[in-house]
Design a protein around this motif. Structure first.
Motif, PDB file in Angstrom:
ATOM      1  N   GLY A 125      21.784  58.628  60.711  1.00 25.42           N
ATOM      2  CA  GLY A 125      23.158  58.609  61.181  1.00 25.42           C
ATOM      3  C   GLY A 125      24.047  59.457  60.295  1.00 25.42           C
ATOM      4  O   GLY A 125      24.672  60.394  60.735  1.00 25.42           O
ATOM      5  N   ALA A 126      24.097  59.143  59.042  1.00 24.20           N
ATOM      6  CA  ALA A 126      24.882  59.924  58.093  1.00 24.20           C
ATOM      7  C   ALA A 126      24.047  60.140  56.854  1.00 24.20           C
ATOM      8  O   ALA A 126      23.105  59.400  56.584  1.00 24.20           O
ATOM      9  N   GLU A 127      24.407  61.136  56.107  1.00 16.87           N
ATOM     10  CA  GLU A 127      23.642  61.452  54.910  1.00 16.87           C
ATOM     11  C   GLU A 127      24.591  61.859  53.805  1.00 16.87           C
ATOM     12  O   GLU A 127      25.547  62.595  54.035  1.00 16.87           O
ATOM     13  N   VAL A 128      24.326  61.348  52.627  1.00  9.21           N
ATOM     14  CA  VAL A 128      25.111  61.714  51.459  1.00  9.21           C
ATOM     15  C   VAL A 128      24.201  62.469  50.507  1.00  9.21           C
ATOM     16  O   VAL A 128      23.156  61.966  50.099  1.00  9.21           O
ATOM     17  N   LEU A 129      24.603  63.687  50.175  1.00  7.23           N
ATOM     18  CA  LEU A 129      23.840  64.511  49.246  1.00  7.23           C
ATOM     19  C   LEU A 129      24.531  64.485  47.893  1.00  7.23           C
ATOM     20  O   LEU A 129      25.764  64.517  47.823  1.00  7.23           O
ATOM     21  N   GLN A 130      23.742  64.426  46.825  1.00  8.26           N
ATOM     22  CA  GLN A 130      24.319  64.397  45.493  1.00  8.26           C
ATOM     23  C   GLN A 130      23.521  65.278  44.554  1.00  8.26           C
ATOM     24  O   GLN A 130      22.295  65.180  44.476  1.00  8.26           O
ATOM     25  N   VAL A 131      24.215  66.151  43.860  1.00  4.40           N
ATOM     26  CA  VAL A 131      23.608  67.006  42.846  1.00  4.40           C
ATOM     27  C   VAL A 131      24.489  66.923  41.618  1.00  4.40           C
ATOM     28  O   VAL A 131      25.636  67.402  41.632  1.00  4.40           O
ATOM     29  N   GLY A 132      23.980  66.293  40.560  1.00  3.48           N
ATOM     30  CA  GLY A 132      24.806  66.074  39.386  1.00  3.48           C
ATOM     31  C   GLY A 132      25.996  65.218  39.766  1.00  3.48           C
ATOM     32  O   GLY A 132      25.859  64.170  40.377  1.00  3.48           O
ATOM     33  N   GLY A 133      27.188  65.683  39.474  1.00  2.00           N
ATOM     34  CA  GLY A 133      28.378  64.931  39.824  1.00  2.00           C
ATOM     35  C   GLY A 133      28.999  65.363  41.138  1.00  2.00           C
ATOM     36  O   GLY A 133      30.078  64.902  41.511  1.00  2.00           O
ATOM     37  N   LEU A 134      28.306  66.234  41.881  1.00  2.00           N
ATOM     38  CA  LEU A 134      28.812  66.753  43.148  1.00  2.00           C
ATOM     39  C   LEU A 134      28.249  65.917  44.296  1.00  2.00           C
ATOM     40  O   LEU A 134      27.036  65.746  44.419  1.00  2.00           O
ATOM     41  N   VAL A 135      29.133  65.376  45.140  1.00  2.00           N
ATOM     42  CA  VAL A 135      28.727  64.510  46.242  1.00  2.00           C
ATOM     43  C   VAL A 135      29.254  65.082  47.554  1.00  2.00           C
ATOM     44  O   VAL A 135      30.440  65.404  47.673  1.00  2.00           O
ATOM     45  N   LEU A 136      28.371  65.192  48.563  1.00  3.90           N
ATOM     46  CA  LEU A 136      28.738  65.728  49.883  1.00  3.90           C
ATOM     47  C   LEU A 136      28.327  64.735  50.953  1.00  3.90           C
ATOM     48  O   LEU A 136      27.172  64.301  50.992  1.00  3.90           O
ATOM     49  N   ASP A 137      29.270  64.354  51.801  1.00  2.00           N
ATOM     50  CA  ASP A 137      29.025  63.421  52.902  1.00  2.00           C
ATOM     51  C   ASP A 137      28.976  64.212  54.209  1.00  2.00           C
ATOM     52  O   ASP A 137      29.982  64.807  54.614  1.00  2.00           O
ATOM     53  N   THR A 138      27.810  64.223  54.876  1.00  2.00           N
ATOM     54  CA  THR A 138      27.644  65.046  56.074  1.00  2.00           C
ATOM     55  C   THR A 138      28.414  64.507  57.269  1.00  2.00           C
ATOM     56  O   THR A 138      28.724  65.263  58.189  1.00  2.00           O
ATOM     57  N   ARG A 139      28.705  63.211  57.292  1.00  2.00           N
ATOM     58  CA  ARG A 139      29.426  62.654  58.441  1.00  2.00           C
ATOM     59  C   ARG A 139      30.926  62.907  58.336  1.00  2.00           C
ATOM     60  O   ARG A 139      31.564  63.384  59.281  1.00  2.00           O
ATOM     61  N   SER A 140      31.495  62.586  57.202  1.00  2.00           N
ATOM     62  CA  SER A 140      32.950  62.734  57.034  1.00  2.00           C
ATOM     63  C   SER A 140      33.352  64.138  56.625  1.00  2.00           C
ATOM     64  O   SER A 140      34.539  64.468  56.633  1.00  2.00           O
ATOM     65  N   HIS A 141      32.368  64.963  56.259  1.00  2.00           N
ATOM     66  CA  HIS A 141      32.630  66.327  55.774  1.00  2.00           C
ATOM     67  C   HIS A 141      33.518  66.301  54.529  1.00  2.00           C
ATOM     68  O   HIS A 141      34.367  67.181  54.339  1.00  2.00           O
ATOM     69  N   ARG A 142      33.278  65.321  53.675  1.00  2.00           N
ATOM     70  CA  ARG A 142      34.029  65.220  52.432  1.00  2.00           C
ATOM     71  C   ARG A 142      33.152  65.628  51.261  1.00  2.00           C
ATOM     72  O   ARG A 142      31.952  65.348  51.240  1.00  2.00           O
ATOM     73  N   VAL A 143      33.772  66.271  50.301  1.00  2.00           N
ATOM     74  CA  VAL A 143      33.079  66.688  49.083  1.00  2.00           C
ATOM     75  C   VAL A 143      33.884  66.194  47.894  1.00  2.00           C
ATOM     76  O   VAL A 143      35.118  66.315  47.866  1.00  2.00           O
ATOM     77  N   ASP A 144      33.175  65.615  46.933  1.00  2.00           N
ATOM     78  CA  ASP A 144      33.827  65.123  45.720  1.00  2.00           C
ATOM     79  C   ASP A 144      33.106  65.707  44.513  1.00  2.00           C
ATOM     80  O   ASP A 144      31.879  65.651  44.433  1.00  2.00           O
ATOM     81  N   GLY A 145      33.876  66.256  43.592  1.00  2.00           N
ATOM     82  CA  GLY A 145      33.287  66.875  42.404  1.00  2.00           C
ATOM     83  C   GLY A 145      33.323  66.001  41.179  1.00  2.00           C
ATOM     84  O   GLY A 145      33.029  66.460  40.075  1.00  2.00           O
ATOM     85  N   GLY A 146      33.694  64.735  41.345  1.00  2.00           N
ATOM     86  CA  GLY A 146      33.764  63.825  40.209  1.00  2.00           C
ATOM     87  C   GLY A 146      35.177  63.558  39.751  1.00  2.00           C
ATOM     88  O   GLY A 146      35.452  62.593  39.040  1.00  2.00           O
ATOM     89  N   GLU A 147      36.122  64.401  40.178  1.00  2.00           N
ATOM     90  CA  GLU A 147      37.524  64.225  39.802  1.00  2.00           C
ATOM     91  C   GLU A 147      38.415  64.160  41.034  1.00  2.00           C
ATOM     92  O   GLU A 147      39.610  64.484  40.978  1.00  2.00           O
ATOM     93  N   GLY A 148      37.800  63.775  42.149  1.00  2.00           N
ATOM     94  CA  GLY A 148      38.574  63.687  43.376  1.00  2.00           C
ATOM     95  C   GLY A 148      38.031  64.612  44.445  1.00  2.00           C
ATOM     96  O   GLY A 148      37.118  65.409  44.206  1.00  2.00           O
ATOM     97  N   PRO A 149      38.562  64.524  45.680  1.00  2.00           N
ATOM     98  CA  PRO A 149      38.056  65.323  46.802  1.00  2.00           C
ATOM     99  C   PRO A 149      38.308  66.817  46.616  1.00  2.00           C
ATOM    100  O   PRO A 149      39.287  67.229  46.006  1.00  2.00           O
ATOM    101  N   ILE A 150      37.377  67.598  47.175  1.00  2.00           N
ATOM    102  CA  ILE A 150      37.482  69.060  47.170  1.00  2.00           C
ATOM    103  C   ILE A 150      37.633  69.510  48.618  1.00  2.00           C
ATOM    104  O   ILE A 150      36.813  69.157  49.468  1.00  2.00           O
ATOM    105  N   VAL A 151      38.654  70.285  48.910  1.00  2.00           N
ATOM    106  CA  VAL A 151      38.908  70.736  50.275  1.00  2.00           C
ATOM    107  C   VAL A 151      38.182  72.055  50.507  1.00  2.00           C
ATOM    108  O   VAL A 151      38.442  73.053  49.832  1.00  2.00           O
ATOM    109  N   LEU A 152      37.251  72.060  51.487  1.00  2.00           N
ATOM    110  CA  LEU A 152      36.478  73.247  51.822  1.00  2.00           C
ATOM    111  C   LEU A 152      36.701  73.631  53.279  1.00  2.00           C
ATOM    112  O   LEU A 152      36.969  72.770  54.123  1.00  2.00           O
ATOM    113  N   THR A 153      36.570  74.903  53.579  1.00  2.00           N
ATOM    114  CA  THR A 153      36.548  75.340  54.974  1.00  2.00           C
ATOM    115  C   THR A 153      35.207  74.925  55.583  1.00  2.00           C
ATOM    116  O   THR A 153      34.269  74.531  54.865  1.00  2.00           O
TER     117      THR A 153
END
Length: 220
Positions: A125-153
């Motif tokens: 259904g949804a997948e969360v990818l994590q590499v080091g302190g970088l987290v990407l949520d495929t469902r919500s299209h949110r990315v967090d670098g450890g200090e809050g959300p990162i806005v990407l195109t």
């Protein structure tokens, strides 16, 4: 992912087996349809690469048997037959994809990974990818670098997702063009470098390495 290669030409079988193993897949190989059916029945096979011109039982017959007994098994046909009628027969028979020989190995790998991701998304259904302190949520299209959300195109998100799914591996510019932009061959474009520079500016310069004359790699 465990892949079964069903190919009676030894040279092609060896090439596929060694190449896919180098890409991180577990690979088995057989040379005829009866062996393929027996192998799938005894092992946890997740993906089949199937030639059509096999000795004894032909590939379309193998496909029919596989889809009856294992309807959720993904089967990619890899054949020298390029006529539309055969392609349609294979796809209507349950193949998830059809590629014509001679083929691009990089394209084959990308198609396998596309089906792998689609199956994972369907199963989870949804997948969360994590590499080091970088987290990407495929469902919500949110990315967090450890200090809050990162806005990407949207394009930056797809590029980062592809790098995260291939973390630690060096990815060539041409493969990125194919996987993220859908370009089959654009040797003179600098779109990858420009997008990579923008992405680095958002997630941190040190997260993505430039491998000289080879491509890019997302650091663990």
């Amino acid at each position: 992912m465990r892949i079964l290669v069903v190919e009676d030409e030894p040279r092609i079988s060896r090439f596929l087996t060694s190449g896919l193993q180098a890409e991180g897949f577990v690979v088995d190989a057989v040379s005829d349809g009866e062996s393929a059916l027996a192998w799938v029945s005894r092992n946890e096979i997740e993906f089949v690469i199937l030639d059509l011109a096999l000795p004894g039982m032909n590939g379309l017959e193998v496909l029919e048997r596989l889809k009856v007994e294992y309807p959720d098994l993904s089967v990619l046909i890899l054949s020298a037959r390029r006529d539309i009628a055969t392609k349609l027969e294979g796809l209507r028979g349950g193949a998830c994809d059809y590629m014509v020989k001679p083929f691009s190995f990089d394209e084959l790998v990308e198609r396998i990974r596309i089906h792998q991701r689609a199956r994972a998304a369907t199963d989870a259904g949804a997948e969360v990818l994590q590499v080091g302190g970088l987290v990407l949520d495929t469902r919500s299209h949110r990315v967090d670098g450890g200090e809050g959300p990162i806005v990407l195109t949207g394009l930056e998100f797809r590029l980062l997702e592809y790098l995260m799914r291939n973390r630690g591996r060096t990815i060539s510019r041409q493969r990125l063009l194919s996987a993220v932009w859908g370009y089959s061959h654009q040797p003179n474009t600098n779109v990858v470098d420009v997008s990579m520079r923008r992405l680095r500016g958002k997630i941190g310069q040190d997260r993505i390495e430039t491998v000289r004359s080879a491509g890019y790699r997302l650091s663990e």
